[in-house]
Scaffold this active site. Sequence first.
Site, PDB file in Angstrom:
ATOM      1  N   GLU A  50      50.269  33.710  45.248  1.00 38.43           N
ATOM      2  CA  GLU A  50      50.578  34.497  44.047  1.00 38.43           C
ATOM      3  C   GLU A  50      50.395  33.667  42.785  1.00 38.43           C
ATOM      4  OE1 GLU A  50      50.654  37.491  44.586  1.00 38.43           O
ATOM      5  OE2 GLU A  50      51.066  37.421  46.731  1.00 38.43           O
ATOM      6  N   HIS A  58      46.894  33.628  41.649  1.00 37.57           N
ATOM      7  CA  HIS A  58      46.489  34.818  40.879  1.00 37.57           C
ATOM      8  C   HIS A  58      46.716  34.608  39.376  1.00 37.57           C
ATOM      9  CE1 HIS A  58      45.273  37.798  43.811  1.00 37.57           C
ATOM     10  NE2 HIS A  58      46.376  37.671  44.517  1.00 37.57           N
TER      11      HIS A  58
HETATM   12 NI    NI Z   1      46.637  38.325  46.483  1.00 34.86          NI
END
Ligand code: NI
Length: 169
Positions: free
Chosen positions: A135, A138
């Site tokens: 995450e 990202h």
């Molecule tokens: Ni992802």
Amino acid sequence: MSALPILYWPDPRLSTVCDPVAPEDDLGGLIRAMFDTMYAAPGRGLAAPQVGVLKRLFVMDCGWKDGEMTPMVCINPEIIYAEGMVPGSEGCLSIPGVLAEVMRPERIVLRYFDQEGTAQEVPLDGFEARCAQHELDHLDGIVTFDRLSPEAREVVEQAYTVSFPARPA
Ligand code: NI
């Protein structure tokens, strides 16, 4: 429930470095909507850019699929310690239908602000460490494909190109 549309790779917003969350940002509605989106998907982690918000926050809950709710809200997260390197299979809600084998540190300490604005430093290992790193990637405009060798990337990108048109939008 108010699930948001999830962006799919190669949407350029998934390759953008996100801005830090500012103290005056009101995130309450966004965070609720991100959890609704993640649980509905269903997934165990969701970063703000995946719903088109280019800010440095993600939500995750690595336990809910096994019956234990462990929701985390990580705002302006950073990895302050990492050790070990292990391979692991990762899916991504923005790359539906494809698993990629990604090498990552096995144990990390994650520093972040929670939803109340309290600074946290949390040691993570196993799937939680992997999910948090995925995450956090990202927020830096990095997806699993970017972590692969050119050869491995070609194989999974090809699989994605084949499978993606058949997926529900
Ligand atoms: Ni992802």
